[in-house]
Enzyme design. Structure first.
Site, mmCIF file in Angstrom:
data_model
loop_
_atom_site.group_PDB
_atom_site.id
_atom_site.type_symbol
_atom_site.label_atom_id
_atom_site.label_comp_id
_atom_site.label_asym_id
_atom_site.label_seq_id
_atom_site.Cartn_x
_atom_site.Cartn_y
_atom_site.Cartn_z
ATOM 1 N N CYS A 172 45.650 -62.305 20.165
ATOM 2 C CA CYS A 172 47.026 -62.658 20.512
ATOM 3 C C CYS A 172 47.124 -63.626 21.686
ATOM 4 O O CYS A 172 48.122 -64.337 21.815
ATOM 5 C CB CYS A 172 47.820 -61.390 20.831
ATOM 6 N N ASN A 173 46.130 -63.669 22.551
ATOM 7 C CA ASN A 173 46.217 -64.562 23.707
ATOM 8 C C ASN A 173 45.957 -66.012 23.330
ATOM 9 O O ASN A 173 46.155 -66.915 24.127
ATOM 10 C CB ASN A 173 45.242 -64.104 24.799
#
Length: 366
Positions: A172-173
């Site tokens: 997700c980053n």
């Protein structure tokens, strides 16, 4: 666990135009795409337990229904269809060996979905595709060689000399990280036009329920499929390119002692997902320190004075950040809207949200 902060200036706003600085990277176009197939979150528990032959797990099903009802997700788009799942029953168990099946689907679908978003971004940009100098492709699944970046180069007909970088399994980053990387590429290569594509098909984490691994239910509730593409460059040509956002700075911070709380591992059964209940707490307890480090050099300390593109890892994270920082409700509206309409799109999510902010900004200007 790491948090990424990218400072963007909305170049449509009158206030922002003061900050347009020669040599800073600017987002010149955004495009998004999703599979045509989608699922309704309210009826998904019935579908999920039926297609995985798990209808006898009544308590587990009711727990999953509660998770879905609290998710603030209305629908999610998916490459997976009932027909595809029936053809590949090993995808519907919890731990049957299925990596080969998943890979065969992913290595085809990930680049194709990426192409859809890229073509939309290129159309918005309005310049010949031959002017793309760099390609950065990101996906959480479907590791292969030649990679999805190579496949997309062929699908789009990019120059054979385009400079490519493939990033797998960044989670997700990665959305904010891609902005940071593209900013560096654009600002250090004069005249560069960087195409960034984040394409996510979360077939890799789909599997039947497990009584022993209850956080698997969170993965089945949360993730959706989608792709987003942006084009970044410096010094846009007047009359030929229209800057949408300016990238002022980028920062990343690792929160100590959190590496065991959010994990994904490739196994014969696919990509396993583990997320502890402490993740929202870790984020809300550390978010302000991260923001101070990123924004203090620019004299910004009022978190309601800036616009927000928060990755909505889940509804608890969105609510926790809003409460901790005392944000006005409209500040995270774009994040909530994307979560509601698409679910968690992993790396593509922040780019979808950025596009929502762009649309609202354009509407407000009019």
């Amino acid at each position: 666990m790491s948090t990424a902060v990218t400072m963007l200036t909305d170049t449509w706003s009158r206030r922002a135009k003061r900050f347009e600085i020669e040599g800073y990277a600017k987002i010149l176009a955004i495009g998004t795409a999703t599979p045509a197939n989608w699922v309704d979150q309210t009826t998904y528990p019935d579908f999920y337990f039926r297609i995985t032959n798990s209808q006898h797990l009544l308590e587990h099903k009711e727990k999953f229904r509660r998770i879905c009802n609290k998710s603030n997700i209305r629908k999610r788009h998916m490459v997976l269809t009932e027909e595809l799942l029936k053809k590949n029953p090993n995808l519907c168990t919890y731990n049957d060996a299925s990596l080969n099946t998943r890979q065969d689907i992913l290595v085809s679908e990930v680049p194709k979905l990426g192409k859809e978003a890229a073509m939309k971004a290129i159309k918005v940009w309005g310049r010949p595709i031959s002017e793309i100098t760099h390609l950065v492709f990101c996906t959480t699944s479907g590791v292969d060689m030649p990679g999805a970046d190579f496949q997309l180069t062929k699908l789009l007909g990019l120059n054979s000399s385009v400079k490519r970088l493939m990033m797998y399994q960044q989670g997700c980053n990665a959305g904010a990280a891609m902005l940071r990387l593209a900013k560096d590429l654009a600002e250090n290569n004069k005249g560069a036009r960087v195409l960034v594509v984040c394409s996510e098909v979360m077939l890799s984490v789909f599997r039947g329920p497990s009584l022993q691994q209850e956080d698997n239910l969170l993965a089945q509730c949360l993730f959706g499929d989608g792709s987003a593409a942006i084009i970044i460059g410096t010094d846009p040509r007047p009359g030929l390119e229209t800057p949408l956002f300016e990238l002022i700075s980028a920062a990343q911070t690792i929160i100590p002692d959190t590496d065991s709380h959010l994990k994904l591992h490739v196994r014969e059964m696919g990509l396993t997902f583990h997320c502890s209940k402490a993740v929202p707490t870790f984020i809300t307890q550390n978010v302000e320190d991260c923001l101070v480090k990123a924004f203090e050099p620019y004299g910004i300390s009022d978190w309601n004075s800036i616009f927000w593109v928060l990755h909505p890892g889940g509804n608890a994270i969105v609510e926790g950040v809003e409460e901790t920082l005392g944000l006005a409700p409209e500040k995270l509206r774009a994040s909530r809207d994307v979560l509601s309409e698409y679910g968690n799109l992993t790396s593509a999510c922040v780019l979808f949200i950025l596009d929502e902010v762009r649309k609202k900004s354009k509407k407000d200007e009019q």
